[in-house]
Design an enzyme around this catalytic site. Sequence first.
Site, PDB file in Angstrom:
ATOM      1  N   PHE A   1       0.823  -1.214   0.000  1.00 54.82           N
ATOM      2  CA  PHE A   1       0.000   0.000   0.000  1.00 54.82           C
ATOM      3  C   PHE A   1       0.850   1.254   0.000  1.00 54.82           C
ATOM      4  CE2 PHE A   1      -3.269  -2.904   1.353  1.00 54.82           C
ATOM      5  CZ  PHE A   1      -4.482  -2.304   1.008  1.00 54.82           C
ATOM      6  N   ASP A   2       0.480   2.190  -0.858  1.00 54.19           N
ATOM      7  CA  ASP A   2       0.973   3.549  -0.737  1.00 54.19           C
ATOM      8  C   ASP A   2       0.377   4.132   0.549  1.00 54.19           C
ATOM      9  OD1 ASP A   2       2.031   6.118  -1.527  1.00 54.19           O
ATOM     10  OD2 ASP A   2       0.016   6.637  -2.205  1.00 54.19           O
TER      11      ASP A   2
END
Length: 212
Positions: A5-6
Amino acid sequence: MLCLFDLDGTLIDSEHGITACVKHALERLRVAIPTADELRRWIGPPLRHSFAPLLDHDAARIEAAVEHYHERFDAHGWREHSVYPGIEPLVGRLLDAGHQLAIVTGKPHRHASPILAQLPFGHAFLRLYGPDPSSARSEKADLIAAAMGDFGARAEETVMIGDRHFDIEGAVANRVRGIGVLWGFGSRTELEQAGATAIAATPDELGTLLGA
């Protein structure tokens, strides 16, 4: 599955903290402040890349701006964010489905670490990958590759999730699925042009795409 995940624009809305720090840096250097819409584009790219055109690509002034930014971020900016609605239950669904979670962010590790530590679901993310603060690039592709190596994950077992083209381009470079999200700072067009495998309009939709 390894779900990468960013952070900014994907898990948290950090617009206020980031733009306030940019304004602080530019004010210290007596440079005109861009409009609010222009400042939103600073969320995602490396700081030096964004400061350069406003500072005539002067290396010394760019470094001074980065220092001023960090000065305010360390004091206040790291706390100026909110978790997007639906993210916490999504994380729970992914854990229940047996997925492994990690963060791959363009934010320097020393800035991202205290943010992750105080998130209610921060413990769910087994590792945090962020660039060296001295780097002029966010190195998303390299960070994704490092995560895959650490977790022993093959391309078909990995997915990168983010709101900007940097996230999707990093996924494409590693031949992994890149899923774009629309609640952050990028657009559907930006994500599609970067080569997103799929695009989620809500965290609930993202969960379905990830089989949770």
